[in-house]
Design a protein around this motif. Structure first.
Motif, short mmCIF file in Angstrom:
data_model
loop_
_atom_site.label_atom_id
_atom_site.label_comp_id
_atom_site.label_asym_id
_atom_site.label_seq_id
_atom_site.Cartn_x
_atom_site.Cartn_y
_atom_site.Cartn_z
N GLN A 240 7.42 79.16 41.45
CA GLN A 240 7.29 79.15 39.98
C GLN A 240 8.66 79.18 39.31
O GLN A 240 8.87 78.56 38.28
CB GLN A 240 6.53 80.39 39.51
CG GLN A 240 5.04 80.25 39.54
CD GLN A 240 4.39 81.60 39.29
OE1 GLN A 240 4.08 82.31 40.24
NE2 GLN A 240 4.19 81.97 38.04
N ALA B 54 10.19 76.45 36.72
CA ALA B 54 10.76 76.74 35.39
C ALA B 54 12.17 76.18 35.27
O ALA B 54 12.58 75.72 34.20
CB ALA B 54 10.74 78.24 35.14
N LEU C 89 13.66 73.33 32.50
CA LEU C 89 14.90 73.42 31.71
C LEU C 89 15.71 72.13 31.81
O LEU C 89 16.80 72.03 31.25
CB LEU C 89 15.77 74.59 32.23
CG LEU C 89 15.31 75.98 31.83
CD1 LEU C 89 15.98 77.03 32.71
CD2 LEU C 89 15.64 76.23 30.37
N THR D 221 13.64 88.66 41.10
CA THR D 221 12.30 88.54 40.53
C THR D 221 11.33 89.53 41.19
O THR D 221 10.22 89.17 41.57
CB THR D 221 11.74 87.12 40.70
OG1 THR D 221 11.79 86.77 42.09
CG2 THR D 221 12.49 86.11 39.89
N VAL E 291 13.72 91.13 36.85
CA VAL E 291 13.34 90.20 35.79
C VAL E 291 12.11 89.43 36.26
O VAL E 291 11.65 89.64 37.37
CB VAL E 291 14.48 89.22 35.46
CG1 VAL E 291 15.69 89.96 34.94
CG2 VAL E 291 14.84 88.37 36.67
N SER E 292 11.63 88.54 35.41
CA SER E 292 10.57 87.67 35.89
C SER E 292 11.03 86.21 35.85
O SER E 292 12.22 85.94 35.78
CB SER E 292 9.27 87.89 35.11
OG SER E 292 8.19 87.35 35.85
N VAL E 293 10.06 85.31 35.90
CA VAL E 293 10.35 83.90 36.17
C VAL E 293 11.32 83.25 35.17
O VAL E 293 12.29 82.61 35.57
CB VAL E 293 9.01 83.12 36.23
CG1 VAL E 293 9.21 81.63 36.23
CG2 VAL E 293 8.23 83.54 37.47
N SER E 294 11.09 83.45 33.85
CA SER E 294 11.94 82.76 32.86
C SER E 294 13.40 83.17 32.98
O SER E 294 14.30 82.33 32.99
CB SER E 294 11.47 83.08 31.44
OG SER E 294 10.16 82.64 31.23
N ASP E 295 13.64 84.50 33.07
CA ASP E 295 15.01 84.99 33.18
C ASP E 295 15.70 84.44 34.43
O ASP E 295 16.86 84.02 34.38
CB ASP E 295 15.02 86.52 33.28
CG ASP E 295 14.80 87.18 31.94
OD1 ASP E 295 15.46 86.79 30.97
OD2 ASP E 295 13.98 88.11 31.87
N VAL F 257 16.56 80.73 34.08
CA VAL F 257 17.72 80.51 33.21
C VAL F 257 19.01 80.90 33.96
O VAL F 257 20.01 80.18 33.93
CB VAL F 257 17.57 81.31 31.89
CG1 VAL F 257 18.89 81.35 31.13
CG2 VAL F 257 16.48 80.69 31.03
#
Lengths: 169, 421
Positions: free
Chosen positions: B42, B46, B50, B123, B140-144, B147
């Motif tokens: 995942q 993501a 981006l 993650t 953190v999770s997936v978005s962080d 990025v």
């Protein structure tokens, strides 16, 4: 998106504290990339009828430590998918807080309040203020920093970076 | 200008700032990003959203198979295949897959991917472990993570600092885990450590092994903290020799740094300590639970699956037999730990004593596979979480303790004090 109105789903007392990510969306439903499918199970262990009652723009009001437990990003995503416009709590678990910002779900912390189920709130994210239209009381919430509001306005961190490439604090 | 704590200093330096203050937001350089089999696919998806086809630095994105290996079901085997494909597609230098695997947090520290004075993210919630070597480690999770994989940065709110000044002398059979559980019982889960950085210092911390520091920092996430940290000292220098995959320098809090609170703990007064089932902050000194029957013993996890932990249980079980009513499972935290324990003879000792040993993974701690708990099980675990259902069935009970308590208790079939062997 900085000001809006919504109807409250309140969870108070012991039931409103420490609502963990498993109760927001049980882990067994999260092994999927289809976020729409989360809507059928949101909050089901704590409030089975929530998914039927919730309308676009509604507001969740809870107690301490909302979103504790596993770091899954699907928890704020599930709330956003069913139309929740903002979650208000006394305070949030750390990882839930950042995940919510990152996926574009606004959060406000109000340490002390008397907001009840069914109340209609006027929320101003920029000011960090919440007015209960039934009682006329205005509560001061922790103010969200501008950059978080900017991330929220774009719909989350990935969308923000797609647009801006980088960001400056 | 008042001084800064070690976490404030690291966040300032890594954000290109002279100083930072609590509650400020910073955009921080990330030294390493860890992702693993469970969420990795995942995270790469993501990254692609981006608009990126490559990671910011293929030497500094660390990929680990730990939650799902070896795959217990066809579904997980398929997930692992998709994960392997995406890692290989991105030409990631450090991929610890089955055969070289370990629990991601153990791998990050043991393989030198985390350095003092830097910020690393992962993650998975126990990324706080990295604070043991004086890094800011953050979950953190997936978005962080996506990025950070794209541009090598992550946003942070600078946390308020809380200091734990630890003094006194460690008693025999008392481990880092006992201090960790003691602090859990002392602070409780009432929110006042949420978002905070916890700094552990003082003579008893200098006397604590790297394994013990990892245990201590690991469980700060379960206190609600942003991170836990121990400033680098001689133990750190020695540990990082030949491991660190980069240069680093010493860093410490300023003498006039501000702390929201300072707590004093004297370890001389701490004995073996146990967390009662279901609630992590329901803590009892061992005297209160001695004699409690249990049927499953588990040593492993990112909290207590290290060589020091295995050495301790081997010492207690050497030449003896695990009680006939107890199933004892050991899962070393990494392949390196497993190999070191084999070479030291600990594994032979333990297998002779009736301990089952499995290949490194998160195992039953994630409730997914390898020794999960069923209805009616009472587990005595050296892991980190005891919530209902954590290790499998919601109708199982989980007590948490140090490996020393698990081993001593495994001999008798009831919770026992290792000091009274």
């Amino acid at each position: 998106m900085a000001t809006f109105q919504g109807t409250v789903h309140a969870y108070s007392g012991a039931m409103g504290d420490n609502i963990d990510t498993d109760r927001i969306i049980p882990g067994k439903y999260t092994k999927t990339l289809d976020v729409q499918s989360l809507a059928a199970h949101v909050m089901e262990d704590i409030d089975p009828d929530f998914k039927n009652r919730v309308k676009q723009g509604d507001i969740i009001v809870a107690g301490d430590n909302f979103g504790c437990g596993s770091s899954r990003e699907q928890a704020p995503i599930a709330l956003k998918v069913v139309g929740v416009s903002v979650v208000i709590a006394r305070y949030f678990a750390r990882i839930f807080f950042r995940n919510a910002i990152n996926i574009g779900l606004p959060l406000l912390e109000i340490p002390d309040h008397n907001i009840s189920n069914g109340a209609v709130l006027e929320v101003n994210l920029l000011e960090g203020s919440v007015t209960d239209t039934n009682t006329g009381i205005t509560y001061k919430a922790t103010k969200m920093p501008q950059v978080m509001i900017d991330i929220l306005a774009e719909g989350g961190l990935v969308a923000y970076l797609q647009k801006h490439g980088d960001y400056v604090l | 200008m008042p001084g800064m704590t070690i976490t404030e200093k690291i966040m300032a330096q890594q954000s290109g700032r002279d100083s930072v203050r609590p509650a400020e937001l910073v955009w921080t350089d990330i030294y390493t990003v860890m992702t693993m089999d469970y969420l990795g696919k995942q995270t790469f998806t993501a990254l692609h959203e981006l608009g990126k086809t490559e990671v910011f630095d293929k030497d500094r994105v660390i990929c680990v198979s730990d939650h799902l290996v070896p795959p217990p079901t066809a579904q997980f085997a398929t997930m692992l295949n998709e994960w392997r494909e995406v890692v290989r597609e991105h030409n990631i230098t450090h991929f610890y897959d089955l055969g070289k695997q370990g629990i991601a947090h153990q791998i990050m520290v043991e393989q030198g991917h985390v350095l003092p004075g830097t910020v690393s993210i992962g993650t998975d919630s126990h990324a706080n472990t990295y604070g043991a070597v004086g890094a800011v480690g953050n979950a953190v999770s997936v978005s962080d993570a996506a990025v950070a994989m794209a541009i090598g940065k992550c946003w942070f709110r600078v946390p308020e600092s809380v200091k734990f000044h630890i003094t006194g002398t460690w008693q025999p059979y008392v481990m880092g885990k006992d201090l960790s559980l003691h602090i859990m019982g002392m602070m409780h889960w009432n929110g006042h450590l949420i978002y905070k950085t916890l700094e552990f210092e003082g003579p008893a911390i200098h006397a604590l092994s790297m394994a013990g520091r990892m245990t201590l920092c690991n469980m700060t996430v379960d206190l609600g903290a942003k991170n836990g940290i121990v400033a680098p000292d001689e133990v750190t220098k020695e540990y990082l020799k030949g491991r660190a995959k980069g240069d680093w320098s010493m860093i410490a809090s300023d003498a006039d740094a501000h702390y929201d609170a300072v707590y004093e703990v004297d370890v001389t007064n701490i004995g073996p300590t146990v967390a009662m089932p279901d609630k992590l902050d329901d803590i009892a000194p061992i005297e209160k639970v001695v004699g409690t029957k249990f049927n499953k013993a588990f040593v492993g996890t990112c909290t207590n699956g290290r060589l020091e932990d295995i050495a301790m249980i081997a010492k207690i079980l050497e030449g003896k037999q695990v009680h006939r009513d107890v199933n004892f499972l050991l899962v070393p935290a990494s392949t390196q730990v497993y190999l070191d324990a084999l070479k030291a003879g600990y594994i032979t000792t333990l297998v002779e004593a009736g301990v089952a040993v499995d290949t490194p993974s998160c195992a039953a701690c994630a409730g997914i596979h390898t020794g999960v708990a069923g209805d009616g099980d009472i587990v005595l675990s050296a892991g980190n979480r005891n919530m209902k259902g954590r290790m499998g069935s919601k109708n199982a009970q989980i007590y948490l303790s140090s490996p020393a308590v698990v081993a001593a208790s495994a001999l008798t079939g009831v919770i026992s004090d290792p000091r009274e062997l």
